[in-house]
Design an enzyme around this catalytic site. Structure first.
Site, PDB file in Angstrom:
ATOM      1  CB  ALA A  30      -0.954  -0.011   1.188  1.00 31.48           C
ATOM      2  CD  GLN A  36       7.323  13.065 -11.774  1.00 35.60           C
ATOM      3  OE1 GLN A  36       7.240  13.239 -12.976  1.00 35.60           O
ATOM      4  NE2 GLN A  36       8.217  13.690 -11.049  1.00 35.60           N
ATOM      5  CD  GLU A  74      14.576  15.436  -0.781  1.00 41.88           C
ATOM      6  OE1 GLU A  74      14.033  14.368  -0.451  1.00 41.88           O
ATOM      7  OE2 GLU A  74      13.963  16.376  -1.349  1.00 41.88           O
TER       8      GLU A  74
HETATM    9  C1  FAD Z   1      14.043  10.073   1.729  1.00 45.50           C
HETATM   10  C2  FAD Z   1      13.464   9.790   0.374  1.00 45.50           C
HETATM   11  C3  FAD Z   1      13.110  10.864  -0.442  1.00 45.50           C
HETATM   12  C4  FAD Z   1      12.532  10.622  -1.695  1.00 45.50           C
HETATM   13  N1  FAD Z   1      12.164  11.691  -2.457  1.00 45.50           N
HETATM   14  C5  FAD Z   1      11.521  11.507  -3.627  1.00 45.50           C
HETATM   15  C6  FAD Z   1      11.041  12.611  -4.377  1.00 45.50           C
HETATM   16  O1  FAD Z   1      11.252  13.774  -4.010  1.00 45.50           O
HETATM   17  N2  FAD Z   1      10.364  12.362  -5.528  1.00 45.50           N
HETATM   18  C7  FAD Z   1      10.096  11.085  -5.961  1.00 45.50           C
HETATM   19  O2  FAD Z   1       9.412  10.927  -6.993  1.00 45.50           O
HETATM   20  N3  FAD Z   1      10.565   9.998  -5.283  1.00 45.50           N
HETATM   21  C8  FAD Z   1      11.274  10.166  -4.142  1.00 45.50           C
HETATM   22  N4  FAD Z   1      11.723   9.084  -3.412  1.00 45.50           N
HETATM   23  C9  FAD Z   1      11.527   7.710  -3.966  1.00 45.50           C
HETATM   24  C10 FAD Z   1      10.127   7.194  -3.645  1.00 45.50           C
HETATM   25  O3  FAD Z   1       9.867   7.302  -2.282  1.00 45.50           O
HETATM   26  C11 FAD Z   1       9.963   5.732  -4.100  1.00 45.50           C
HETATM   27  O4  FAD Z   1      10.295   5.646  -5.465  1.00 45.50           O
HETATM   28  C12 FAD Z   1       8.518   5.299  -3.887  1.00 45.50           C
HETATM   29  O5  FAD Z   1       8.247   5.223  -2.503  1.00 45.50           O
HETATM   30  C13 FAD Z   1       8.216   3.945  -4.538  1.00 45.50           C
HETATM   31  O6  FAD Z   1       6.847   3.675  -4.349  1.00 45.50           O
HETATM   32  P1  FAD Z   1       6.330   2.164  -4.231  1.00 45.50           P
HETATM   33  O7  FAD Z   1       4.848   2.235  -4.142  1.00 45.50           O
HETATM   34  O8  FAD Z   1       6.938   1.333  -5.288  1.00 45.50           O
HETATM   35  O9  FAD Z   1       6.947   1.617  -2.870  1.00 45.50           O
HETATM   36  P2  FAD Z   1       6.806   2.071  -1.362  1.00 45.50           P
HETATM   37  O10 FAD Z   1       6.404   3.482  -1.260  1.00 45.50           O
HETATM   38  O11 FAD Z   1       8.107   1.655  -0.749  1.00 45.50           O
HETATM   39  O12 FAD Z   1       5.655   1.125  -0.794  1.00 45.50           O
HETATM   40  C14 FAD Z   1       5.832  -0.262  -0.650  1.00 45.50           C
HETATM   41  C15 FAD Z   1       4.787  -0.795   0.323  1.00 45.50           C
HETATM   42  O13 FAD Z   1       4.911  -2.209   0.387  1.00 45.50           O
HETATM   43  C16 FAD Z   1       4.848  -2.643   1.736  1.00 45.50           C
HETATM   44  N5  FAD Z   1       5.589  -3.914   1.816  1.00 45.50           N
HETATM   45  C17 FAD Z   1       6.862  -4.138   1.417  1.00 45.50           C
HETATM   46  N6  FAD Z   1       7.190  -5.423   1.576  1.00 45.50           N
HETATM   47  C18 FAD Z   1       6.097  -6.035   2.086  1.00 45.50           C
HETATM   48  C19 FAD Z   1       5.807  -7.389   2.443  1.00 45.50           C
HETATM   49  N7  FAD Z   1       6.697  -8.379   2.301  1.00 45.50           N
HETATM   50  N8  FAD Z   1       4.572  -7.676   2.948  1.00 45.50           N
HETATM   51  C20 FAD Z   1       3.636  -6.684   3.094  1.00 45.50           C
HETATM   52  N9  FAD Z   1       3.861  -5.408   2.754  1.00 45.50           N
HETATM   53  C21 FAD Z   1       5.078  -5.081   2.251  1.00 45.50           C
HETATM   54  C22 FAD Z   1       5.450  -1.505   2.530  1.00 45.50           C
HETATM   55  O14 FAD Z   1       4.991  -1.495   3.876  1.00 45.50           O
HETATM   56  C23 FAD Z   1       4.961  -0.274   1.746  1.00 45.50           C
HETATM   57  O15 FAD Z   1       3.727   0.202   2.217  1.00 45.50           O
HETATM   58  C24 FAD Z   1      12.321   9.273  -2.159  1.00 45.50           C
HETATM   59  C25 FAD Z   1      12.691   8.202  -1.332  1.00 45.50           C
HETATM   60  C26 FAD Z   1      13.256   8.451  -0.088  1.00 45.50           C
HETATM   61  C27 FAD Z   1      13.635   7.272   0.782  1.00 45.50           C
END
Ligand code: FAD
Length: 403
Positions: free
Chosen positions: A9, A315, A166
């Site tokens: 999520a 994004q 950051e």
């Molecule tokens: C400090 C920081 C600053 C950033 N700044 C930017 C920015 O300015 N602009 C930008 O575009 N991107 C930025 N990013 C990158 C961005 O945060 C990631 O690319 C983004 O979060 C990816 O989204 P996602 O939905 O793939 O994964 P996530 O946001 O990591 O979500 C994954 C989800 O899966 C769940 N999960 C994982 N493994 C399991 C499991 N085995 N069982 C159950 N649940 C699980 C987690 O709890 C989480 O809720 C930044 C990242 C960081 C760390």
């Protein structure tokens, strides 16, 4: 009735569910699984780590944004079996069965095999880890009152990429509060960035990157660029600058931000993944399993020039969620994929250096100073609105645009 199971999520998974529940009212049952009962804005983790934002400001309950018809399960995903079309969870005997599965399991910290990094440096990839960093810094500041050991006041960030920069900015904002706890003046709190490359922030033009680096340095952050970390020992970072002999830096707090990879579950479940990322099809599905969508940080999407995948960002994760929801709706309603394949155009990237300073590029324009800082907050608010709706925007949004 079609079964759609969404794993994770985060930005990718939760937005997919929010869109699906709007677009598909009948003939579908959606199950969402996450290890937490809350969604977190991963892009704000550095602020929770520094203590400039509380955890509650960067999270909201998943139940706030999903309809009662959606089944939400708080549990750990341990296995996806693409051939049997099942998902195994750690705390449930019964397997989940799906017609379509959406994998949005996000990123983990990448240590690149550097000895001691896992044991002796603090990662920052989720809320628990960010809070552990904050608690650690505060404990070290309190220790200083009895030890008078200057190492307790030293915070080292390993990795001077976007995240490291950051984080340094947020730590600068919190410096005076740390100093008060330690009973010292703010300039005694040392913040150091160690970075292997000499060309920092390659996503920006050379001039803009230089502006960002100078901005960070002007805030009394020491930058050791061109310095390759070879080992982390308890309280000590060992690194090599060019061909010089190894040097070391003692620090009470060592934070690891050298990079991330996709969730290792991808390889463990037999997907054709490299560093937790699968090169997906034009419809964002697994090349071998058309009923599995792989989106967000576990996906590698090739741009039309086919050279290197797009960088993984929130994004692009949100854009992938838009497409995935449309494609699933199309397949459930017509039995066919969307006619158009997934395309992506970045709207730009803005890096914050604390709450009131930023730099970056948006819609083809380079931004510095106040406009950049305001833009950074507008981007965060937009992401909150798109998935969390007005309720989360008003509760958690950034409206301090004037400073
Ligand atoms: C400090 C920081 C600053 C950033 N700044 C930017 C920015 O300015 N602009 C930008 O575009 N991107 C930025 N990013 C990158 C961005 O945060 C990631 O690319 C983004 O979060 C990816 O989204 P996602 O939905 O793939 O994964 P996530 O946001 O990591 O979500 C994954 C989800 O899966 C769940 N999960 C994982 N493994 C399991 C499991 N085995 N069982 C159950 N649940 C699980 C987690 O709890 C989480 O809720 C930044 C990242 C960081 C760390």
């Amino acid at each position: 009735m079609k079964e759609v199971v969404v794993l994770g999520a985060g930005y990718a998974g939760l937005k997919t569910v929010v869109l699906l529940q709007k677009k598909l009212k009948t003939n579908v049952h959606i199950t969402l699984v996450d290890r937490n009962n809350y969604h977190y804005e991963a892009t704000d983790l550095h602020e929770a780590a520094a203590g400039t934002q509380s955890a509650s400001r960067i999270t909201y309950p998943i139940s706030d944004v999903i309809n009662p018809q959606i089944t939400f399960i708080q549990d750990e995903v341990v296995k996806i079996d693409p051939d049997k079309k099942t998902v195994k969870l750690a705390g449930h005997e019964e397997l989940l069965h799906y017609d379509y599965c959406v994998l949005g399991l996000g990123f983990v910290s990448e240590t690149f095999g550097i000895p001691g990094a896992e044991e002796n440096a603090l990662p920052m990839t989720n809320v628990k880890e960010a809070l552990a960093i904050y608690d650690h810094i505060i404990a070290k500041m309190k220790d200083y009152r009895t030890t008078h050991n200057p190492d307790d006041l030293q915070i080292v960030i390993c990795g001077g990429g976007f995240t490291g920069i950051e984080l340094a900015g947020a730590l600068v904002d919190a410096r005076a509060s740390y100093a008060k706890i330690a009973g010292v003046s703010p300039d005694e709190i040392k913040i150091t960035l160690i970075e292997a490359s000499t060309r920092l922030l390659p996503m920006f033009s050379e001039k803009l990157a230089e502006y960002g680096v100078n901005l960070v340095k002007s805030l009394n952050v020491q930058l050791l660029d061109g310095s390759r970390i070879s080992k982390i020992e308890p309280g000590k970072v060992i690194y090599k600058h060019g061909d010089d002999d190894e040097e070391s830096l003692n620090a009470g707090t060592i934070i690891w931000t050298t990079g991330v990879s996709g969730n290792p579950l991808m390889e463990e479940c037999g997907f054709d993944a490299k560093r937790g990322r699968v090169i997906v099809t034009d419809h964002l599905t697994d090349p071998k399993h058309d009923d599995i969508y792989i989106i967000g940080d576990v996906a590698a999407v090739m741009p039309p020039d086919g050279k290197r995948p797009y960088p993984t960002t929130a994004q692009i994760a949100l854009a992938m969620a838009d497409y995935t929801a449309e494609d699933i709706v199309s397949r459930i309603k017509t039995g066919k994929h969307e006619a158009k394949s997934f395309t992506y155009k970045s709207l730009g990237t803005v890096a914050s250096v604390g709450n009131t300073r930023a730099f970056g590029e948006a819609m083809g324009h380079e931004l510095r100073g106040y406009p950049a800082s305001a833009m950074k907050k507008i981007i965060a608010d937009r992401s909150l609105l798109e998935t969390g709706g007005l309720k989360e925007l008003f509760a958690k949004g950034r409206f301090d645009l004037y400073h």
